[in-house]
Every structure is written in C-alpha cells, then in structure tokens.
Write a protein that holds these residues in place. Structure first.
Motif, mmCIF file in Angstrom:
data_model
loop_
_atom_site.group_PDB
_atom_site.id
_atom_site.type_symbol
_atom_site.label_atom_id
_atom_site.label_comp_id
_atom_site.label_asym_id
_atom_site.label_seq_id
_atom_site.Cartn_x
_atom_site.Cartn_y
_atom_site.Cartn_z
ATOM 1 N N ILE B 79 12.079 -5.184 0.478
ATOM 2 C CA ILE B 79 13.485 -5.484 0.685
ATOM 3 C C ILE B 79 13.696 -6.949 1.043
ATOM 4 O O ILE B 79 14.786 -7.484 0.912
ATOM 5 N N HIS B 80 12.632 -7.613 1.470
ATOM 6 C CA HIS B 80 12.764 -9.003 1.889
ATOM 7 C C HIS B 80 12.753 -9.974 0.724
ATOM 8 O O HIS B 80 12.944 -11.167 0.912
ATOM 9 N N ASN B 91 27.275 -18.006 0.926
ATOM 10 C CA ASN B 91 27.654 -17.061 1.981
ATOM 11 C C ASN B 91 26.467 -16.254 2.501
ATOM 12 O O ASN B 91 26.553 -15.623 3.540
ATOM 13 N N MET B 92 25.372 -16.265 1.744
ATOM 14 C CA MET B 92 24.202 -15.486 2.147
ATOM 15 C C MET B 92 23.235 -16.315 2.980
ATOM 16 O O MET B 92 22.220 -15.808 3.444
ATOM 17 N N LYS B 93 23.538 -17.587 3.148
ATOM 18 C CA LYS B 93 22.592 -18.465 3.853
ATOM 19 C C LYS B 93 22.179 -17.964 5.236
ATOM 20 O O LYS B 93 21.008 -18.033 5.583
ATOM 21 N N PRO B 94 23.120 -17.436 6.032
ATOM 22 C CA PRO B 94 22.717 -16.990 7.379
ATOM 23 C C PRO B 94 21.659 -15.895 7.387
ATOM 24 O O PRO B 94 20.959 -15.722 8.376
ATOM 25 N N TYR B 95 21.565 -15.135 6.278
ATOM 26 C CA TYR B 95 20.655 -13.988 6.274
ATOM 27 C C TYR B 95 19.298 -14.306 5.668
ATOM 28 O O TYR B 95 18.430 -13.443 5.608
ATOM 29 N N ILE B 96 19.142 -15.550 5.187
ATOM 30 C CA ILE B 96 17.886 -15.907 4.528
ATOM 31 C C ILE B 96 16.945 -16.528 5.547
ATOM 32 O O ILE B 96 17.330 -17.428 6.292
ATOM 33 N N PHE B 97 15.737 -16.034 5.548
ATOM 34 C CA PHE B 97 14.697 -16.553 6.440
ATOM 35 C C PHE B 97 14.216 -17.910 5.954
ATOM 36 O O PHE B 97 13.950 -18.806 6.743
ATOM 37 N N GLY B 98 14.114 -18.032 4.644
ATOM 38 C CA GLY B 98 13.617 -19.265 4.025
ATOM 39 C C GLY B 98 13.230 -18.973 2.604
ATOM 40 O O GLY B 98 13.590 -17.941 2.049
ATOM 41 N N SER B 99 12.493 -19.898 1.988
ATOM 42 C CA SER B 99 12.021 -19.623 0.631
ATOM 43 C C SER B 99 10.538 -19.941 0.527
ATOM 44 O O SER B 99 10.021 -20.797 1.244
ATOM 45 N N ARG B 100 9.878 -19.226 -0.329
ATOM 46 C CA ARG B 100 8.436 -19.407 -0.503
ATOM 47 C C ARG B 100 8.165 -19.488 -1.996
ATOM 48 O O ARG B 100 8.455 -18.553 -2.739
ATOM 49 N N LEU B 101 7.611 -20.627 -2.449
ATOM 50 C CA LEU B 101 7.311 -20.850 -3.871
ATOM 51 C C LEU B 101 8.546 -20.606 -4.742
ATOM 52 O O LEU B 101 8.470 -19.997 -5.796
ATOM 53 N N GLY B 102 9.688 -21.047 -4.254
ATOM 54 C CA GLY B 102 10.922 -20.932 -5.024
ATOM 55 C C GLY B 102 11.646 -19.620 -4.874
ATOM 56 O O GLY B 102 12.765 -19.468 -5.356
ATOM 57 N N HIS B 103 11.036 -18.630 -4.191
ATOM 58 C CA HIS B 103 11.661 -17.325 -4.015
ATOM 59 C C HIS B 103 12.207 -17.191 -2.599
ATOM 60 O O HIS B 103 11.520 -17.503 -1.638
ATOM 61 N N LEU B 104 13.436 -16.723 -2.486
ATOM 62 C CA LEU B 104 14.080 -16.590 -1.187
ATOM 63 C C LEU B 104 13.586 -15.342 -0.476
ATOM 64 O O LEU B 104 13.335 -14.318 -1.111
ATOM 65 N N ILE B 105 13.458 -15.463 0.862
ATOM 66 C CA ILE B 105 13.001 -14.334 1.669
ATOM 67 C C ILE B 105 14.082 -14.003 2.694
ATOM 68 O O ILE B 105 14.579 -14.884 3.381
ATOM 69 N N PHE B 106 14.434 -12.729 2.774
ATOM 70 C CA PHE B 106 15.443 -12.286 3.729
ATOM 71 C C PHE B 106 14.850 -12.170 5.129
ATOM 72 O O PHE B 106 13.667 -11.872 5.289
ATOM 73 N N PRO B 225 28.075 -5.383 5.141
ATOM 74 C CA PRO B 225 27.070 -5.838 4.175
ATOM 75 C C PRO B 225 25.664 -5.651 4.727
ATOM 76 O O PRO B 225 25.449 -5.724 5.936
ATOM 77 N N ILE B 226 24.732 -5.392 3.833
ATOM 78 C CA ILE B 226 23.319 -5.268 4.225
ATOM 79 C C ILE B 226 22.555 -6.238 3.348
ATOM 80 O O ILE B 226 22.350 -5.978 2.158
ATOM 81 N N PRO B 227 22.144 -7.377 3.888
ATOM 82 C CA PRO B 227 21.407 -8.313 3.039
ATOM 83 C C PRO B 227 20.029 -7.756 2.707
ATOM 84 O O PRO B 227 19.306 -7.317 3.596
ATOM 85 N N GLY B 228 19.679 -7.781 1.447
ATOM 86 C CA GLY B 228 18.369 -7.257 1.041
ATOM 87 C C GLY B 228 18.252 -7.197 -0.464
ATOM 88 O O GLY B 228 19.211 -7.422 -1.192
ATOM 89 N N ASN B 229 17.066 -6.833 -0.909
ATOM 90 C CA ASN B 229 16.773 -6.736 -2.334
ATOM 91 C C ASN B 229 17.450 -5.504 -2.924
ATOM 92 O O ASN B 229 17.352 -4.415 -2.373
#
Lengths: 395, 259
Positions: B79-80, B91-106, B225-229
C-alpha cells in the motif's frame, strides 16, 4: 426461454414483490423499545399495515403506487379480453366456454382481413400478459434498501451475468491448474463444438434479463462469451454456453428425391420438366435400358453441333449411367444451346432417383442439378443493345 | 519506532493511550453489555438513560476497527507504493514519505490513522442501516469489489459509470429510489486517468465518501481520504476485506433505537 430465466441468479427476494413487506417488517424482529408504538392503550395490537406505512420509505411508497396502478390496468385489460372472447365466440356461432386462442386468431383474421405484410402490424387479440411487458418485481424492501447487490448499476441482471462469467472463468483456470499439477499433460481436453449455432440476438437476451442493453453492452457480453468458450476446458460449462446459442437453420435444404415410378412393362422411370432460357424440355429417363437417346422422336443427331451432343451425354457419363438408361426427350423453343441445356438439366434431375446420395452430392457440386437462371438481357433506350453503347463522340 | 510498536501489538488510537481513559471505557462497555436486550429490564429503565449508556457516538472506537489491521499488513499489501515523481498531485504531498528511485512512498503512519477513521465511520453507518456503495472503475478489480460488497450485504458499482445515477436517479431507476448513505471508492480515477464522476456527484448529493487516493489523485472532494496504492490487486483485496469486516462489525451490534 424459460430455461434461460433460471440461469440468471436472482435472489429469491426479488420476486417477493409487494406482499413481502407484510411478512418481514424489521421493526418487529428484534427486541426494540418501540413496543409502545405497536400496542395501543387498550392493549390490543394496532393494525399491522398502519404502523408499517409510517416507517415506509418514500421510495417504497412511490413504488407501491405505481404497482397498484399497473396491477389495476392489467386487471382491467384481462377483464376486457375475457369479455371480448365471449363476444367473438357468439359472433362466430361457437361455444364461448371452449373458445381457444387459435379460434380467437381465426375469428380476428376473418372479421378484420388485413393486407399488411408484417404479421405484427395486423389486428390481434391476445392475452394481456403476451402484449404488455412484464414488470420487474419490487426491487427494494420497506426501508428502501434494494434486494440486489448490483442494483445501483441500473442493470443488475446483466452485470450479474458478467460477474458469473468471470467466476466460472476462474473456476476453469483452477481446474486447468489442478490438471497441470497432477502432470497429466498428454490428456487433451475435448473441444467445445460450436459449429452450426450462433449467439442469440440482443432482443432475446433483453427478454431474458428484463433489461434493455446498449449495443456496446451486447457486444461486450458476446465478446466475453467468445473468450470464455475459447478456454481449453470450456467443455465443462457446455450446458451454460449452449443456453446462449441457437441452432442455425440448415443452409442447404435437403431436397426430397422423388421415388422411381414403374411403367406397364415394369421398367423403372423418372420424368422431369426442365427449362433453359425460353425452351422447355420434358425428359423421361427409363432404367434397365441400353443407352437409347431419343430427342423429338429423332436420334441424338437432332443436334448438329458437337457441343450440344456433349451437353446431353455429360450427366450420363458423370454418373456412370451411359449404357444403362434410355432417354426420351421432347424439347421446343429458343435455340440449340438452350434446348440442349434444358435436356441436360432434365436428365440430371431424373438420374437422381437412380443413383446413390454420394453421386447426387457430386452432381450437385458439378453444377448439374442447378437451374441456369441466365436470360437475354433487355435492350435499354439510349443504347444500341443491352450493354453496347452508341459511338462516343468527344465533341 | 512507531513501526516497532505496531509490530509488537495493535495500533492504539491517540485518545486511548492513557490508561485511565481505557479503564473508563471498560466500565462503560460493561454497563452497556449489562443493559442490553432483555425487554422486561428495558421497560423499567427510562429511554433517556439508555441513550446515555449505549450511544455508540460517545466512543472513539465503539466497534473495535483498530484491531482489523496492523501497519505490517499495509506494508505486505504494497500500500505504500505510489506512482512516479512526476505524477504527484500537489494535494497529496502531506501524505508522501518521500521518493525512492523515482517512485513515491506513502507515509503508512498517516495512512493507518486515516484508514482507522474511515473504517470507524463505515462501521457506524452500517450500524445505523445505511446503504453503502462500493465504487471502482478498474476492470481488473471488478470481481474483488463485487464479492466484498456481496459478503458485506451491501452494494457495488464496479462497472462503467452512468452520469445520471445520483443526479437524475428518478429517470435511471424508474421512480423514487433511496440513494447510498456512503460511497466507498476503491479508486478515485477512471481508466482515462480522470477523476471518477462519483466523487463530484456524491459531493453534490451530500453523500459522504471514503476514497483510496493514490499519489496522482486529488483528495479534496473526498470526506475521508485514505492515501495509498489503489493499483495492486493485493492492495485492493486488503481494502475490500477491511471495509467488509468493518461493515460486518457494525451490523453485528444490534441497534437500541431503529432509524
């Protein structure tokens, strides 16, 4: 089509209809505190209907009104139909008690003769159930909660069918996996044989599902079925698939080959009247013969040209009956080519009664049994002939 | 640290971290259990008193939805995983932990909290006999969503969306119909990568929505809203199971007053 109705998985509640609310009011199922509403001051239970309608949702109320109107309408139509039937019987001088629907149809055809082509446009008198489309039963309960899980798609029956197809697909996949895991690799599953049948048309599916479909939805359904029937193990669901297929009419009508007739001497013979262009030939082929050919009381040399003689002999040669049958033919009209063609067709048609089915099929494929429809094309005004145009002048 | 805590035991709501409050809750639960379901006893107690004892809204987690999942379950269901950097909706920026190799992680901590709120809300709606509609437009997940809805005894629309379903319902359903009381969107985008019509229409009809918002979706019109995959089958299966269980939990408690 009744079989197809059972197919679609309707929850039994769907057909409980209006009367369901009388017997399953949730108000009285659990030990609720609202006992004071159901019991009057005297201690007698209040009228069931009265207390229920208080809590009935707006949706249910409006449905009840519509259902009532429809039911009354159908009742009225049925009454009129029955009275009308009796009147008709009296008019036709028959017993009203035993007046069937076929009698009704006959009477209507007699009293209202119609020259209209389409049978559906002609006057008819049928039972209201056959004329007025059946309504779907109440789709929701007292509280307005729909019975069907896919109600909000507005086409629950159609999407249930799609859902079931997907479920069955998965089951077949699991079956295939099982067989592969057991290592039975050489065992080829029997193929589903769909030749000679086609998918039922959109109208039929709409009648079964009681829902109207868009063309795209119908196409989608058929594509899904096609994909499903192409699964290697689709034979397991053969019955399910065949319920959505209808048999095609035989493309080649099997013509009845006439039986051989016997003349005074006991010899078998067959006659046929054949045509080609405007010439008519009456041909009689007599069995147990020696190959005598008689055309207009003369020999085969009635025809001077080699080509015409070959035409006459070809069917006998092809079916291997050259010296075994006698041919007696009379022909008139048109020219030599047409006359010989007519006789050829006549001989071929008569020979059908003498030979076996395989030879008949071979003759058909060779074109011996087909009537040649070509006639002289008419001359058109503004042209020299049928196709020939006058000299084209640039200016 | 928070992940470790979750692995050791069920995630607790912030409000119930205090032991005193927990004790009070236990007491309340006991009282509620004692006061339930015997008609003779109920007849003696005043209606107003009963309401105070057993009003589910007075509890932060009346149905115990926080026990339904752990952060590890979310992680295992992928889900991350968000989409790529470039597709991030601001608008999703607050829920993102960061990105790894170009992929965003929740950030699964935030996801877990919001998921709990949503499940709690779902359970309450189910408890009160509300109509819950599962919506998804991804054909890959149609079967999962429809099955979950069936098992929960609720409704699903995992097919092509007709624009008039909410806004012109009388025409579509041939008469007055009761619209859903809650819409759960397993994916807020349609196959054309545009916002699903249900989001806007539910907002128009004042129907609360719960939505799984991916990194390329806009959560603004969604109530919970539930941020996730929302793309992996495993993730969708997990969401469906959680919502189904929450609904069944809500329905398992018999309501004192019928609505």
């Amino acid at each position: 089509m009744a079989v197809l109705r059972e197919l679609v998985v309707f929850p039994s509640k769907c057909f409980r209809g209006v009367r369901s609310y009388f017997f399953s009011a949730p108000l009285f199922q659990n030990g609720s505190l609202k006992l004071n509403e159901s019991v009057s001051k005297d201690g007698h239970a209040l009228d069931f209907e009265q207390s229920d309608t208080k809590k009935m949702s707006k949706a249910m109320k409006s449905y009840m009104e519509r259902a009532k109107i429809h039911d009354n309408f159908i009742k009225q139509q049925l009454h009129e139909y029955n009275i009308g039937k009796r009147h008709l019987a009296n008019m036709m001088g028959k017993d009203p008690e035993f007046f069937t629907q076929t009698d009704v149809d006959e009477a209507i055809r007699y009293l209202f003769p119609s020259g209209l082509f389409d049978p559906r446009a002609r006057p008819m008198m049928k039972h209201p159930d056959e004329i007025y489309p059946k309504r779907k039963a109440a789709e929701f309960d007292v509280n307005g909660r729909p019975y069907h899980s896919l109600f909000y798609t507005s086409k629950p029956n159609y999407y249930t069918l799609m859902h079931d197809l997907a479920v069955k697909f998965k089951q077949l996949d699991r079956h295939e996996d099982k067989i592969i895991s057991r290592g039975i690799q050489n065992q080829k599953p029997t193929e589903l044989f769909l030749f000679g049948s086609e998918w039922i048309p959109k109208q039929k599916i709409e009648n079964v599902l009681l829902e109207s479909l868009t063309d795209a939805q119908y196409v989608n359904l058929i594509k899904t079925f096609e994909r499903f029937s192409q699964h290697p193990y689709s034979v397991i669901e053969k019955d399910f698939i065949m319920q959505f297929r209808r048999q095609l009419a035989a493309q080649v009508e099997i013509q009845q080959v006439p039986e051989l007739m016997r003349d005074e001497s006991g010899r078998p013979y067959m006659t046929y009247n054949a045509r080609r262009k405007t010439s008519n030939a009456t041909v009689k082929v007599i069995g147990q013969g020696t190959g005598v050919i008689s055309i207009n009381e003369t020999d085969i040399h009635f025809f001077q040209r080699e080509q015409d003689k070959k035409q006459i002999i070809f069917p006998l040669q092809f079916s291997d009956m050259l010296g075994k049958v006698d041919v007696v033919a009379t022909v008139d009209g048109c020219g030599t080519s047409a006359q010989s063609g007519a006789i050829r067709l006549g001989i071929s048609m008569c020979l059908r009664s003498f030979v076996n089915a395989e030879t008949i099929e071979r003759m058909r494929l060779a074109g011996l049994l087909s009537f040649d429809p070509r006639t002289r094309e008419r001359k058109k005004p503004g042209q020299a002939g049928a196709r020939k145009k006058f000299t084209w002048k640039k200016r | 640290m928070e992940y470790e805590a979750a692995v050791k035991g069920p995630l607790k709501l912030k409000g119930t971290a205090n032991k005193d409050i927990q004790k009070k809750l236990k007491k309340k639960n006991k009282e509620k259990n004692a006061a339930s379901l015997k008609v003779d006893q109920l007849a003696d107690i005043k209606e107003s008193e009963l309401k105070e004892i057993s009003d589910p809204l007075k509890f932060p987690d009346y149905f115990g939805v926080r026990k339904l999942f752990r952060i590890k379950d979310l992680f295992d269901a992928r889900i991350h995983y968000g989409h790529k950097d470039g597709t991030l909706d601001p608008n999703m920026k607050p829920y993102i932990f960061g990105s790894r190799l170009g992929h965003l992680i929740f950030d699964l901590d935030k996801t877990a909290e919001m998921l709990q709120d949503a499940l709690n809300f779902t359970a309450h709606i189910a408890y009160r006999g509300g109509i819950i509609l599962f919506v998804s437009h991804c054909p890959q997940h149609t079967l999962t969503v429809e099955n979950a809805a069936k098992q929960a005894g609720e409704y699903a629309h995992a097919r092509e969306w007709d624009f008039h379903i909410f806004t012109n319902s009388e025409k579509v359903y041939n008469g007055v119909t009761r619209l859903p009381d809650l819409v759960i969107l397993l994916s807020t985008l349609n196959p054309q990568m545009q916002e699903h019509t249900a989001v806007k229409d539910a907002a128009k009809m004042c129907i609360p929505t719960i939505g799984i918002v991916d990194s390329n979706s806009n959560p603004n019109l969604i109530t919970y809203p539930i941020p996730g995959n929302d793309d992996s089958p495993a993730a969708v299966q997990l969401y469906c199971n959680l919502f189904r269980d929450a609904i069944l939990l809500g329905k398992s408690k018999k309501p004192v007053e019928v609505y």
